[in-house]
Design a protein around this motif. Structure first.
Motif, PDB file in Angstrom:
ATOM      1  N   TYR A   3       0.829  -1.200   0.000  1.00 36.89           N
ATOM      2  CA  TYR A   3       0.000   0.000   0.000  1.00 36.89           C
ATOM      3  C   TYR A   3       0.865   1.253   0.000  1.00 36.89           C
ATOM      4  N   ILE A   4       0.382   2.292  -0.653  1.00 39.68           N
ATOM      5  CA  ILE A   4       0.914   3.625  -0.411  1.00 39.68           C
ATOM      6  C   ILE A   4      -0.207   4.356   0.304  1.00 39.68           C
ATOM      7  N   TYR A   5       0.175   5.325   1.120  1.00 36.56           N
ATOM      8  CA  TYR A   5      -0.829   6.022   1.912  1.00 36.56           C
ATOM      9  C   TYR A   5      -0.411   7.473   2.123  1.00 36.56           C
ATOM     10  N   ILE A   6      -1.418   8.283   2.390  1.00 38.07           N
ATOM     11  CA  ILE A   6      -1.177   9.673   2.775  1.00 38.07           C
ATOM     12  C   ILE A   6      -1.846   9.883   4.122  1.00 38.07           C
ATOM     13  N   LEU A   7      -1.097  10.455   5.040  1.00 38.85           N
ATOM     14  CA  LEU A   7      -1.617  10.806   6.358  1.00 38.85           C
ATOM     15  C   LEU A   7      -1.739  12.318   6.445  1.00 38.85           C
ATOM     16  N   GLU A   8      -2.783  12.764   7.123  1.00 33.56           N
ATOM     17  CA  GLU A   8      -2.882  14.178   7.481  1.00 33.56           C
ATOM     18  C   GLU A   8      -2.429  14.288   8.926  1.00 33.56           C
ATOM     19  N   CYS A   9      -1.428  15.100   9.161  1.00 28.06           N
ATOM     20  CA  CYS A   9      -0.883  15.276  10.506  1.00 28.06           C
ATOM     21  C   CYS A   9      -1.676  16.332  11.261  1.00 28.06           C
ATOM     22  N   SER A  10      -1.480  16.374  12.572  1.00 26.81           N
ATOM     23  CA  SER A  10      -2.232  17.312  13.415  1.00 26.81           C
ATOM     24  C   SER A  10      -1.967  18.767  13.061  1.00 26.81           C
ATOM     25  N   ASP A  11      -0.831  19.054  12.438  1.00 34.80           N
ATOM     26  CA  ASP A  11      -0.527  20.433  12.035  1.00 34.80           C
ATOM     27  C   ASP A  11      -1.023  20.752  10.623  1.00 34.80           C
ATOM     28  N   GLY A  12      -1.746  19.796   9.995  1.00 39.69           N
ATOM     29  CA  GLY A  12      -2.288  20.010   8.660  1.00 39.69           C
ATOM     30  C   GLY A  12      -1.360  19.587   7.536  1.00 39.69           C
ATOM     31  N   SER A  13      -0.131  19.204   7.872  1.00 41.33           N
ATOM     32  CA  SER A  13       0.799  18.758   6.836  1.00 41.33           C
ATOM     33  C   SER A  13       0.428  17.343   6.389  1.00 41.33           C
ATOM     34  N   LEU A  14       0.975  16.934   5.254  1.00 41.81           N
ATOM     35  CA  LEU A  14       0.708  15.617   4.696  1.00 41.81           C
ATOM     36  C   LEU A  14       1.984  14.783   4.718  1.00 41.81           C
ATOM     37  N   TYR A  15       1.829  13.499   4.985  1.00 40.16           N
ATOM     38  CA  TYR A  15       2.946  12.562   4.972  1.00 40.16           C
ATOM     39  C   TYR A  15       2.575  11.403   4.064  1.00 40.16           C
ATOM     40  N   THR A  16       3.453  11.025   3.150  1.00 39.72           N
ATOM     41  CA  THR A  16       3.221   9.909   2.240  1.00 39.72           C
ATOM     42  C   THR A  16       4.214   8.798   2.547  1.00 39.72           C
ATOM     43  N   GLY A  17       3.716   7.564   2.597  1.00 38.13           N
ATOM     44  CA  GLY A  17       4.579   6.418   2.856  1.00 38.13           C
ATOM     45  C   GLY A  17       4.058   5.175   2.167  1.00 38.13           C
ATOM     46  N   VAL A  72      -2.260  19.019  -5.823  1.00 32.60           N
ATOM     47  CA  VAL A  72      -2.612  17.770  -6.520  1.00 32.60           C
ATOM     48  C   VAL A  72      -2.873  16.665  -5.504  1.00 32.60           C
ATOM     49  N   LYS A  73      -2.082  16.622  -4.452  1.00 32.09           N
ATOM     50  CA  LYS A  73      -2.320  15.633  -3.393  1.00 32.09           C
ATOM     51  C   LYS A  73      -3.697  15.857  -2.767  1.00 32.09           C
ATOM     52  N   MET A  74      -4.052  17.105  -2.554  1.00 34.45           N
ATOM     53  CA  MET A  74      -5.371  17.409  -1.976  1.00 34.45           C
ATOM     54  C   MET A  74      -6.492  16.965  -2.916  1.00 34.45           C
ATOM     55  N   SER A  75      -6.281  17.069  -4.219  1.00 33.55           N
ATOM     56  CA  SER A  75      -7.264  16.582  -5.186  1.00 33.55           C
ATOM     57  C   SER A  75      -7.392  15.065  -5.123  1.00 33.55           C
ATOM     58  N   LEU A  76      -6.273  14.372  -5.000  1.00 31.74           N
ATOM     59  CA  LEU A  76      -6.307  12.915  -4.836  1.00 31.74           C
ATOM     60  C   LEU A  76      -7.120  12.535  -3.599  1.00 31.74           C
ATOM     61  N   ILE A  77      -6.862  13.241  -2.512  1.00 34.31           N
ATOM     62  CA  ILE A  77      -7.557  12.972  -1.245  1.00 34.31           C
ATOM     63  C   ILE A  77      -9.049  13.238  -1.391  1.00 34.31           C
ATOM     64  N   ALA A  78      -9.406  14.346  -2.023  1.00 34.42           N
ATOM     65  CA  ALA A  78     -10.824  14.692  -2.207  1.00 34.42           C
ATOM     66  C   ALA A  78     -11.540  13.643  -3.069  1.00 34.42           C
ATOM     67  N   ASP A  79     -10.911  13.216  -4.152  1.00 34.82           N
ATOM     68  CA  ASP A  79     -11.502  12.168  -4.993  1.00 34.82           C
ATOM     69  C   ASP A  79     -11.653  10.863  -4.220  1.00 34.82           C
ATOM     70  N   PHE A  80     -10.661  10.519  -3.461  1.00 38.70           N
ATOM     71  CA  PHE A  80     -10.695   9.303  -2.641  1.00 38.70           C
ATOM     72  C   PHE A  80     -11.825   9.378  -1.630  1.00 38.70           C
ATOM     73  N   SER A  81     -11.986  10.525  -0.976  1.00 37.81           N
ATOM     74  CA  SER A  81     -13.033  10.697   0.034  1.00 37.81           C
ATOM     75  C   SER A  81     -14.425  10.540  -0.569  1.00 37.81           C
ATOM     76  N   ARG A  82     -14.598  11.037  -1.763  1.00 35.82           N
ATOM     77  CA  ARG A  82     -15.909  10.910  -2.416  1.00 35.82           C
ATOM     78  C   ARG A  82     -16.246   9.465  -2.738  1.00 35.82           C
ATOM     79  N   LYS A  83     -15.232   8.666  -3.032  1.00 38.69           N
ATOM     80  CA  LYS A  83     -15.448   7.262  -3.411  1.00 38.69           C
ATOM     81  C   LYS A  83     -15.576   6.333  -2.204  1.00 38.69           C
ATOM     82  N   HIS A  84     -15.029   6.761  -1.071  1.00 33.66           N
ATOM     83  CA  HIS A  84     -15.031   5.882   0.114  1.00 33.66           C
ATOM     84  C   HIS A  84     -15.859   6.488   1.168  1.00 33.66           C
TER      85      HIS A  84
END
Length: 84
Positions: A3-17, A72-84
Motif C-alpha cells: 500500500y501507499i498512503y497519505i496521512l494528514e498530521c495534526s498540524d495540517g501537513s501531509l505525509y506519504t509512505g 494535486v495531493k489534496m485533489s487525490l484525497i478529495a476524490d478518494f473521500s468521495r469514493k469511500h
C-alpha cells in the motif's frame, strides 16, 4: 499486497509512505513509532491509500506522489473521500 498512503498530521501537513500492513503502520505512526516526521505531529489521520501488487510498485508510486504539489495531493484525497 502493498500500500501507499497519505496521512494528514495534526498540524495540517501531509505525509506519504508505503507499507505491507496499512492498519498496523498507521497505528505505529500514532504511537510515535512510525516515521520521524510524524512523531511530533500526532495524531495522524489516514486520508488516502492505494493497493499495489508488490513492494517495488508501491515504492515507485510513493516516490511519484511525493513529487506532486500539495494541491494535486489534496485533489487525490478529495476524490478518494468521495469514493469511500
Amino acid at each position: 499486497m502493498a500500500y501507499i498512503y497519505i496521512l494528514e498530521c495534526s498540524d495540517g501537513s501531509l505525509y506519504t509512505g508505503w507499507t505491507m500492513n496499512l492498519e498496523h503502520r498507521v497505528s505505529l505512526h500514532n504511537r510515535g513509532n512510525g516515521a520521524k516526521y510524524t512523531r511530533s505531529r500526532r495524531p495522524v489521520k489516514l486520508v488516502y491509500f492505494e493497493e499495489h501488487r508488490d513492494r517495488k510498485e508501491a515504492q515507485k508510486r510513493e516516490w511519484a506522489i511525493k513529487q506532486l504539489p500539495r494541491s494535486v495531493k489534496m485533489s487525490l484525497i478529495a476524490d478518494f473521500s468521495r469514493k469511500h
